[in-house]
Design a protein around this motif. Sequence first.
Motif, PDB file in Angstrom:
ATOM      1  N   LEU A  83       0.829  -1.203   0.000  1.00 39.68           N
ATOM      2  CA  LEU A  83       0.000   0.000   0.000  1.00 39.68           C
ATOM      3  C   LEU A  83       0.866   1.257   0.000  1.00 39.68           C
ATOM      4  O   LEU A  83       1.964   1.264   0.571  1.00 39.68           O
ATOM      5  CB  LEU A  83      -0.897   0.046   1.237  1.00 39.68           C
ATOM      6  N   PRO A  84       0.377   2.356  -0.599  1.00 39.78           N
ATOM      7  CA  PRO A  84       1.054   3.648  -0.439  1.00 39.78           C
ATOM      8  C   PRO A  84       1.124   4.017   1.042  1.00 39.78           C
ATOM      9  O   PRO A  84       0.300   3.573   1.846  1.00 39.78           O
ATOM     10  CB  PRO A  84       0.156   4.620  -1.208  1.00 39.78           C
ATOM     11  N   TYR A  85       2.097   4.857   1.396  1.00 38.90           N
ATOM     12  CA  TYR A  85       2.351   5.165   2.802  1.00 38.90           C
ATOM     13  C   TYR A  85       1.102   5.682   3.523  1.00 38.90           C
ATOM     14  O   TYR A  85       0.766   5.224   4.622  1.00 38.90           O
ATOM     15  CB  TYR A  85       3.483   6.197   2.909  1.00 38.90           C
ATOM     16  N   GLY A  86       0.415   6.641   2.912  1.00 37.96           N
ATOM     17  CA  GLY A  86      -0.765   7.208   3.565  1.00 37.96           C
ATOM     18  C   GLY A  86      -1.845   6.173   3.804  1.00 37.96           C
ATOM     19  O   GLY A  86      -2.532   6.194   4.829  1.00 37.96           O
ATOM     20  N   GLN A  87      -1.993   5.227   2.875  1.00 36.60           N
ATOM     21  CA  GLN A  87      -2.985   4.158   3.034  1.00 36.60           C
ATOM     22  C   GLN A  87      -2.544   3.168   4.106  1.00 36.60           C
ATOM     23  O   GLN A  87      -3.380   2.593   4.807  1.00 36.60           O
ATOM     24  CB  GLN A  87      -3.197   3.438   1.698  1.00 36.60           C
ATOM     25  N   GLN A  88      -1.243   2.940   4.239  1.00 31.28           N
ATOM     26  CA  GLN A  88      -0.762   2.080   5.316  1.00 31.28           C
ATOM     27  C   GLN A  88      -1.112   2.683   6.677  1.00 31.28           C
ATOM     28  O   GLN A  88      -1.525   1.973   7.600  1.00 31.28           O
ATOM     29  CB  GLN A  88       0.753   1.881   5.215  1.00 31.28           C
ATOM     30  N   ARG A  89      -0.947   3.995   6.791  1.00 32.42           N
ATOM     31  CA  ARG A  89      -1.296   4.654   8.053  1.00 32.42           C
ATOM     32  C   ARG A  89      -2.796   4.536   8.309  1.00 32.42           C
ATOM     33  O   ARG A  89      -3.234   4.277   9.443  1.00 32.42           O
ATOM     34  CB  ARG A  89      -0.871   6.118   7.995  1.00 32.42           C
ATOM     35  N   ARG A  90      -3.588   4.703   7.277  1.00 32.97           N
ATOM     36  CA  ARG A  90      -5.044   4.565   7.407  1.00 32.97           C
ATOM     37  C   ARG A  90      -5.405   3.142   7.852  1.00 32.97           C
ATOM     38  O   ARG A  90      -6.282   2.949   8.696  1.00 32.97           O
ATOM     39  CB  ARG A  90      -5.700   4.906   6.070  1.00 32.97           C
ATOM     40  N   LEU A  91      -4.726   2.141   7.280  1.00 34.20           N
ATOM     41  CA  LEU A  91      -4.982   0.756   7.648  1.00 34.20           C
ATOM     42  C   LEU A  91      -4.598   0.502   9.101  1.00 34.20           C
ATOM     43  O   LEU A  91      -5.320  -0.202   9.817  1.00 34.20           O
ATOM     44  CB  LEU A  91      -4.201  -0.186   6.729  1.00 34.20           C
ATOM     45  N   GLU A  92      -3.484   1.059   9.549  1.00 31.34           N
ATOM     46  CA  GLU A  92      -3.075   0.850  10.935  1.00 31.34           C
ATOM     47  C   GLU A  92      -4.116   1.423  11.896  1.00 31.34           C
ATOM     48  O   GLU A  92      -4.439   0.820  12.923  1.00 31.34           O
ATOM     49  CB  GLU A  92      -1.712   1.495  11.192  1.00 31.34           C
ATOM     50  N   ILE A  93      -4.651   2.588  11.566  1.00 33.10           N
ATOM     51  CA  ILE A  93      -5.690   3.190  12.406  1.00 33.10           C
ATOM     52  C   ILE A  93      -6.955   2.337  12.371  1.00 33.10           C
ATOM     53  O   ILE A  93      -7.595   2.096  13.407  1.00 33.10           O
ATOM     54  CB  ILE A  93      -5.979   4.633  11.952  1.00 33.10           C
ATOM     55  N   ALA A  94      -7.326   1.845  11.178  1.00 33.11           N
ATOM     56  CA  ALA A  94      -8.501   0.981  11.062  1.00 33.11           C
ATOM     57  C   ALA A  94      -8.334  -0.271  11.916  1.00 33.11           C
ATOM     58  O   ALA A  94      -9.276  -0.704  12.596  1.00 33.11           O
ATOM     59  CB  ALA A  94      -8.738   0.602   9.603  1.00 33.11           C
ATOM     60  N   ARG A  95      -7.148  -0.867  11.881  1.00 34.62           N
ATOM     61  CA  ARG A  95      -6.900  -2.069  12.675  1.00 34.62           C
ATOM     62  C   ARG A  95      -7.023  -1.775  14.165  1.00 34.62           C
ATOM     63  O   ARG A  95      -7.588  -2.572  14.926  1.00 34.62           O
ATOM     64  CB  ARG A  95      -5.515  -2.634  12.352  1.00 34.62           C
ATOM     65  N   ALA A  96      -6.500  -0.632  14.599  1.00 38.80           N
ATOM     66  CA  ALA A  96      -6.605  -0.262  16.006  1.00 38.80           C
ATOM     67  C   ALA A  96      -8.064  -0.092  16.418  1.00 38.80           C
ATOM     68  O   ALA A  96      -8.472  -0.498  17.510  1.00 38.80           O
ATOM     69  CB  ALA A  96      -5.821   1.023  16.274  1.00 38.80           C
ATOM     70  N   LEU A  97      -8.863   0.478  15.539  1.00 33.42           N
ATOM     71  CA  LEU A  97     -10.270   0.712  15.857  1.00 33.42           C
ATOM     72  C   LEU A  97     -11.099  -0.567  15.822  1.00 33.42           C
ATOM     73  O   LEU A  97     -12.144  -0.653  16.467  1.00 33.42           O
ATOM     74  CB  LEU A  97     -10.866   1.728  14.881  1.00 33.42           C
TER      75      LEU A  97
END
Length: 259
Positions: A156-170
């Motif tokens: 994934l692009p960097y910004g999408q990786q960050r979005r995925l990490e937040i989604a996983r936390a939630l």
Amino acid sequence: MTTNTPLLKADNVGIHFGGLKALSGVNIELNAGELVGLIGPNGAGKTTFFNLLTGVYEPTEGSIVLGNDKLNGLAPYQITRKGISRTFQNIRLFGELSVLDNVKVAYHSLARHSIFSSIFRLPSHFSGEKEIEEKAIEFLKIFKLESFMYEKAKNLPYGQQRRLEIARALAAHPKLLLLDEPAAGMNPQETQELMNLIAFIRERFHLTILLIEHDMPLVMGVCERIYVLDHGQLIAHGTPEEIRNNPKVIEAYLGEEIS
């Protein structure tokens, strides 16, 4: 919606590593529904405080209470079940797993079917797995990641990786979300998208959020209150405007941009 109900209370919290005091006498209180910033120069103790909240370290002194539950001495997985999730400054995804599986991992921490049912492949295992996958896909849709669900996370692009990490936390259904420098490595457009995402998350999931960040426009733009650490001690607390004009904060940053 912010309430005046305390969700988290860190009372006189400190931790020593040998003779080194990494944090001392830290008092932080978060009300349900708040979005609060935690800032300070490099080495101030911000990530150490997150590590105390999540059970990576145990306080040498003081207490940490979430709702009615004292967190001192609990393991990280126990604290996750109590209702705290976090992201990391350096993204920690399972790079070889798919985007979908990264979110499913978080749901498995809350799974209702037993290890016994999984080992013997009982009907409850299959129904539980189906439910987890459906919830994970729904979560990916909320975060506009469903088109990537079968991609490896590392691609994934960097910004999408960050979005995925937040989604996983939630996906672990926290009461309190800890974001550790989510804008690190982002360009201005990605940072603006992140600001919008944080505001969306708070409203959509009715969460309390504690944010560590060095990007001061982001902090000043989204946080209602801000705590400032320096050399392991709190030196200021107030609204963004109060923090922006606080002489101790200006001195701690030695003229760095804080507006």
